[in-house]
Write a protein that holds these residues in place. Structure first.
Motif, PDB file in Angstrom:
ATOM      1  N   PRO A 176       0.600  -0.676  -0.316  1.00 17.76           N
ATOM      2  CA  PRO A 176      -0.061   0.025   0.123  1.00 17.76           C
ATOM      3  C   PRO A 176       0.717   1.134  -0.432  1.00 17.76           C
ATOM      4  O   PRO A 176       2.576   1.036   0.249  1.00 17.76           O
ATOM      5  CB  PRO A 176      -0.672  -0.149   1.077  1.00 17.76           C
ATOM      6  N   PRO A 177       0.235   2.589  -0.644  1.00 21.62           N
ATOM      7  CA  PRO A 177       1.327   4.065  -0.271  1.00 21.62           C
ATOM      8  C   PRO A 177       1.619   4.122   1.440  1.00 21.62           C
ATOM      9  O   PRO A 177       0.388   3.865   2.083  1.00 21.62           O
ATOM     10  CB  PRO A 177      -0.510   5.206  -0.551  1.00 21.62           C
ATOM     11  N   PHE A 178       2.421   4.029   1.617  1.00 24.65           N
ATOM     12  CA  PHE A 178       2.650   4.096   2.905  1.00 24.65           C
ATOM     13  C   PHE A 178       1.993   5.490   4.032  1.00 24.65           C
ATOM     14  O   PHE A 178       2.334   5.231   5.054  1.00 24.65           O
ATOM     15  CB  PHE A 178       4.314   4.174   3.542  1.00 24.65           C
ATOM     16  N   TYR A 179       2.033   6.226   3.250  1.00 21.97           N
ATOM     17  CA  TYR A 179       2.388   7.502   3.579  1.00 21.97           C
ATOM     18  C   TYR A 179       0.945   8.675   3.358  1.00 21.97           C
ATOM     19  O   TYR A 179       0.185   8.251   2.254  1.00 21.97           O
ATOM     20  CB  TYR A 179       3.123   8.539   3.222  1.00 21.97           C
ATOM     21  N   SER A 180       0.686   9.782   4.481  1.00 19.69           N
ATOM     22  CA  SER A 180      -0.488   9.964   4.728  1.00 19.69           C
ATOM     23  C   SER A 180      -0.225  11.442   3.107  1.00 19.69           C
ATOM     24  O   SER A 180      -1.430  12.449   3.226  1.00 19.69           O
ATOM     25  CB  SER A 180      -1.175  10.320   5.863  1.00 19.69           C
ATOM     26  N   SER A 181       0.902  12.296   3.434  1.00 23.13           N
ATOM     27  CA  SER A 181       0.701  13.222   2.856  1.00 23.13           C
ATOM     28  C   SER A 181       2.153  13.748   2.422  1.00 23.13           C
ATOM     29  O   SER A 181       3.191  12.417   2.820  1.00 23.13           O
ATOM     30  CB  SER A 181       0.405  14.625   3.964  1.00 23.13           C
ATOM     31  N   ALA A 182       2.429  14.361   1.403  1.00 22.09           N
ATOM     32  CA  ALA A 182       4.191  14.703   1.451  1.00 22.09           C
ATOM     33  C   ALA A 182       5.130  15.563   2.810  1.00 22.09           C
ATOM     34  O   ALA A 182       5.918  14.184   2.801  1.00 22.09           O
ATOM     35  CB  ALA A 182       4.371  16.242   0.389  1.00 22.09           C
ATOM     36  N   GLU A 183       4.370  15.766   3.157  1.00 23.80           N
ATOM     37  CA  GLU A 183       4.638  15.962   5.121  1.00 23.80           C
ATOM     38  C   GLU A 183       5.482  14.655   5.454  1.00 23.80           C
ATOM     39  O   GLU A 183       6.554  14.771   5.997  1.00 23.80           O
ATOM     40  CB  GLU A 183       4.394  16.929   5.556  1.00 23.80           C
ATOM     41  N   ASP A 184       4.513  13.568   5.339  1.00 20.11           N
ATOM     42  CA  ASP A 184       4.646  12.414   6.144  1.00 20.11           C
ATOM     43  C   ASP A 184       5.712  11.585   5.550  1.00 20.11           C
ATOM     44  O   ASP A 184       6.652  11.032   6.441  1.00 20.11           O
ATOM     45  CB  ASP A 184       3.579  11.428   6.219  1.00 20.11           C
ATOM     46  N   VAL A 185       6.206  12.136   3.954  1.00 23.82           N
ATOM     47  CA  VAL A 185       6.937  11.709   3.367  1.00 23.82           C
ATOM     48  C   VAL A 185       8.667  11.796   3.493  1.00 23.82           C
ATOM     49  O   VAL A 185       9.563  11.815   4.242  1.00 23.82           O
ATOM     50  CB  VAL A 185       6.780  11.183   2.011  1.00 23.82           C
ATOM     51  N   SER A 186       8.668  13.279   3.969  1.00 23.04           N
ATOM     52  CA  SER A 186       9.358  13.885   4.170  1.00 23.04           C
ATOM     53  C   SER A 186       9.959  13.625   5.684  1.00 23.04           C
ATOM     54  O   SER A 186      11.306  13.302   6.245  1.00 23.04           O
ATOM     55  CB  SER A 186       9.591  15.647   3.911  1.00 23.04           C
ATOM     56  N   ARG A 187       9.284  13.338   6.327  1.00 26.89           N
ATOM     57  CA  ARG A 187       9.851  13.015   7.515  1.00 26.89           C
ATOM     58  C   ARG A 187      10.622  11.704   7.635  1.00 26.89           C
ATOM     59  O   ARG A 187      10.541  11.613   9.012  1.00 26.89           O
ATOM     60  CB  ARG A 187       8.454  12.863   8.830  1.00 26.89           C
ATOM     61  N   SER A 188      10.073  11.157   7.107  1.00 27.19           N
ATOM     62  CA  SER A 188      10.223   9.776   7.397  1.00 27.19           C
ATOM     63  C   SER A 188      11.665   9.585   7.176  1.00 27.19           C
ATOM     64  O   SER A 188      12.152   9.624   6.397  1.00 27.19           O
ATOM     65  CB  SER A 188       9.683   8.519   6.221  1.00 27.19           C
ATOM     66  N   GLY A 211      -5.139   9.037   5.185  1.00 29.40           N
ATOM     67  CA  GLY A 211      -4.314   8.119   6.430  1.00 29.40           C
ATOM     68  C   GLY A 211      -3.483   7.576   6.671  1.00 29.40           C
ATOM     69  O   GLY A 211      -3.232   6.563   7.198  1.00 29.40           O
ATOM     70  N   GLY A 212      -2.841   7.249   5.479  1.00 26.65           N
ATOM     71  CA  GLY A 212      -1.561   6.197   4.631  1.00 26.65           C
ATOM     72  C   GLY A 212      -1.729   4.442   5.214  1.00 26.65           C
ATOM     73  O   GLY A 212      -3.081   5.098   4.693  1.00 26.65           O
ATOM     74  N   GLU A 213      -1.112   4.347   5.654  1.00 30.82           N
ATOM     75  CA  GLU A 213      -1.168   2.374   5.156  1.00 30.82           C
ATOM     76  C   GLU A 213      -1.840   2.466   5.877  1.00 30.82           C
ATOM     77  O   GLU A 213      -2.778   0.803   5.659  1.00 30.82           O
ATOM     78  CB  GLU A 213      -0.079   2.063   4.881  1.00 30.82           C
ATOM     79  N   THR A 214      -2.164   2.413   7.029  1.00 32.25           N
ATOM     80  CA  THR A 214      -3.010   2.180   8.395  1.00 32.25           C
ATOM     81  C   THR A 214      -4.391   1.961   8.415  1.00 32.25           C
ATOM     82  O   THR A 214      -5.202   1.168   8.476  1.00 32.25           O
ATOM     83  CB  THR A 214      -2.866   2.841   9.335  1.00 32.25           C
ATOM     84  N   ASN A 215      -4.386   3.269   7.794  1.00 29.01           N
ATOM     85  CA  ASN A 215      -6.597   3.571   7.022  1.00 29.01           C
ATOM     86  C   ASN A 215      -6.124   2.897   5.935  1.00 29.01           C
ATOM     87  O   ASN A 215      -7.637   2.032   5.382  1.00 29.01           O
ATOM     88  CB  ASN A 215      -6.310   4.974   6.890  1.00 29.01           C
ATOM     89  N   PHE A 216      -5.674   2.255   4.676  1.00 36.42           N
ATOM     90  CA  PHE A 216      -5.520   1.638   3.408  1.00 36.42           C
ATOM     91  C   PHE A 216      -5.928   0.886   3.531  1.00 36.42           C
ATOM     92  O   PHE A 216      -6.899  -0.489   3.236  1.00 36.42           O
ATOM     93  CB  PHE A 216      -4.838   1.672   3.112  1.00 36.42           C
ATOM     94  N   VAL A 217      -5.632  -0.663   4.700  1.00 31.54           N
ATOM     95  CA  VAL A 217      -5.303  -1.265   5.221  1.00 31.54           C
ATOM     96  C   VAL A 217      -6.825  -2.272   6.236  1.00 31.54           C
ATOM     97  O   VAL A 217      -7.134  -3.320   6.261  1.00 31.54           O
ATOM     98  CB  VAL A 217      -3.939  -2.143   5.679  1.00 31.54           C
ATOM     99  N   ALA A 218      -6.861  -0.921   6.901  1.00 34.11           N
ATOM    100  CA  ALA A 218      -8.172  -0.855   7.458  1.00 34.11           C
ATOM    101  C   ALA A 218      -9.340  -1.198   6.767  1.00 34.11           C
ATOM    102  O   ALA A 218     -10.290  -2.280   6.789  1.00 34.11           O
ATOM    103  CB  ALA A 218      -8.117   0.333   8.563  1.00 34.11           C
ATOM    104  N   ARG A 219      -9.078  -0.936   5.496  1.00 41.10           N
ATOM    105  CA  ARG A 219     -10.386  -0.530   4.862  1.00 41.10           C
ATOM    106  C   ARG A 219     -10.374  -1.567   4.183  1.00 41.10           C
ATOM    107  O   ARG A 219     -11.759  -1.820   4.077  1.00 41.10           O
ATOM    108  CB  ARG A 219      -9.911   0.413   3.747  1.00 41.10           C
ATOM    109  N   SER A 243       2.135   0.911  12.437  1.00 38.73           N
ATOM    110  CA  SER A 243       0.902   0.156  11.903  1.00 38.73           C
ATOM    111  C   SER A 243       0.507  -0.293  12.865  1.00 38.73           C
ATOM    112  O   SER A 243      -0.763  -1.367  12.724  1.00 38.73           O
ATOM    113  CB  SER A 243       0.955   0.443  10.543  1.00 38.73           C
ATOM    114  N   ILE A 244       0.978  -2.032  12.780  1.00 41.14           N
ATOM    115  CA  ILE A 244       0.626  -3.383  12.919  1.00 41.14           C
ATOM    116  C   ILE A 244      -0.465  -3.250  14.935  1.00 41.14           C
ATOM    117  O   ILE A 244      -1.294  -3.952  14.769  1.00 41.14           O
ATOM    118  CB  ILE A 244       1.965  -4.289  14.006  1.00 41.14           C
TER     119      ILE A 244
END
Length: 364
Positions: A176-188, A211-219, A243-244
């Motif tokens: 899945p896409p890991f991140y919720s925003s471009a800012e999330d990517v830059s912080r990682s 919502g990032g990967e957690t929200n995606f997998v939750a869906r 996320s686990i």
């Protein structure tokens, strides 16, 4: 790293370049005298991926510059874990998988079908450019009869192919896409798959989701509550260990206790995978659990008990008692195997070695 992954050691880049000439301009000798490539160079990454796929798996890919270039060792870890799950839980002659967000490379279904000749896939993506390249790569490798690539709607169910398909599936997989925003990517600090100095070519559609990967997998999980045994095992890779706990809490909230967690380690990169099932068959602990003190409370319940018996007689008594109880359960067949004790005639003493008792249950 998965024990069957052949990339347990760094590849010999000079040898790869000799066998795959397009890689040659990107190989150099580093300060230790070993051959290396510059992982900050996207062309070098692409030629390496092409070389490994061509030489080790007979696969040929066209990789666009504006989409993810998949690292083969990391992707192979996930495929090998799924291969273990299928062998443990799935008895069908033909195995069907669903790859969610297959990307331009379609690397997961191509790798899996190259390794397992009875596997078939439906590969989905919301991005038209990725779908077109994925179809091209599937056709280039003569896999059209085994891999169907479909574009799905961005605002529809993630598992919409399962909703409409007349067939059942053995597993789903997803990077899945890991991140919720471009800012999330830059912080990682861990978003670069090849190491801290690597370049990443992923497009926003591949990297970012609300919502990032957690929200995606939750869906995916919430959709699976409606589909249930339409698929044996629902799985996804995760880029963040954090996320686990959130996902396991969601499982427990819905009383789903048949799940699995594993870890993939490739060089400096760590990824995780999570899976769940609505069927009765459980995975062995070796596939469903891994050792991490911070996550022990998140792991599924153990289904394998290891106990040392100091002598044959204790194990025989236990085995007899277990058989008497288990034979009272309808539909259960019992097979047992015990390592014989070793008797030393010269000292007339029974060695106090571990006496292993294995009782296998087969539920009809």
């Amino acid at each position: 790293m998965h024990p069957r992954n052949p990339y347990n050691k760094p590849p010999d880049f000079a040898d790869l370049a000799r066998r795959y000439p397009p890689l040659r301009p990107h190989v150099f000798i580093n300060h230790t005298g070993s051959s290396a490539i510059d992982f900050k160079s996207l062309p070098a990454q692409k030629r390496l991926t092409e070389a490994l796929l061509r030489l080790d798996y007979g696969l040929s890919l066209t990789l666009p510059d504006d989409r993810l270039c998949p690292p083969v060792p990391n992707r192979l870890n996930y495929v090998l874990w799924l291969q273990d799950i299928v062998k443990s839980n799935c008895g069908s002659a033909t195995v069907r998988g669903l790859d969610i967000g297959t990307g331009a490379s379609a690397i997961y279904p191509l790798l899996a079908c190259g390794i397992e000749h009875t596997w078939n896939f439906v590969a989905t993506d919301i991005d038209e450019r990725s779908v077109q390249f994925a179809k091209q790569n599937v056709s280039k490798n003569s896999m059209d009869s085994r891999i169907a690539v479909e574009r799905v709607q961005v605002d529809g169910p993630i598992l919409q192919l399962l909703h409409t398909s007349l067939m059942d599936f053995d597993f789903t997989m997803c990077n899945p896409p890991f991140y919720s925003s471009a800012e999330d990517v830059s912080r990682s600090a861990d978003f670069k798959e090849f190491g801290p100095n690597a370049v990443c070519s992923g497009a926003e559609v591949e990297m970012i989701t609300p919502g990032g990967e957690t929200n995606f997998v939750a869906r995916i999980f919430l959709e699976s509550l409606q589909l249930k045994t339409k698929c044996r095992w629902y799985t996804s890779m995760l880029g963040k260990m954090s996320s686990i706990p959130e996902l396991v809490s969601l499982f427990r909230e819905h009383s789903v206790d048949n799940y699995a967690i594993t870890e993939f380690v490739q060089g400096q990169t760590r990824r995780w995978a999570i899976g769940w099932s609505f069927q009765d068959a459980r995975l062995p602990d070796t596939l469903a659990r891994f050792s991490n003190q911070a996550l022990q409370n998140m792991m599924p319940s153990r289904n394998t008990l290891h106990h040392v018996f100091l002598g044959a007689r204790s194990a025989e008594i236990l085995a007899s008692a277990l058989r008497n109880v288990l034979t009272l359960i309808n539909g259960v067949t019992i097979a047992s195997s015990a390592t014989p004790a070793i008797y030393d005639h010269s000292s007339a003493m029974l060695h106090q070695e571990n006496h292993r008792l294995l009782i296998s249950l087969f539920v009809s």
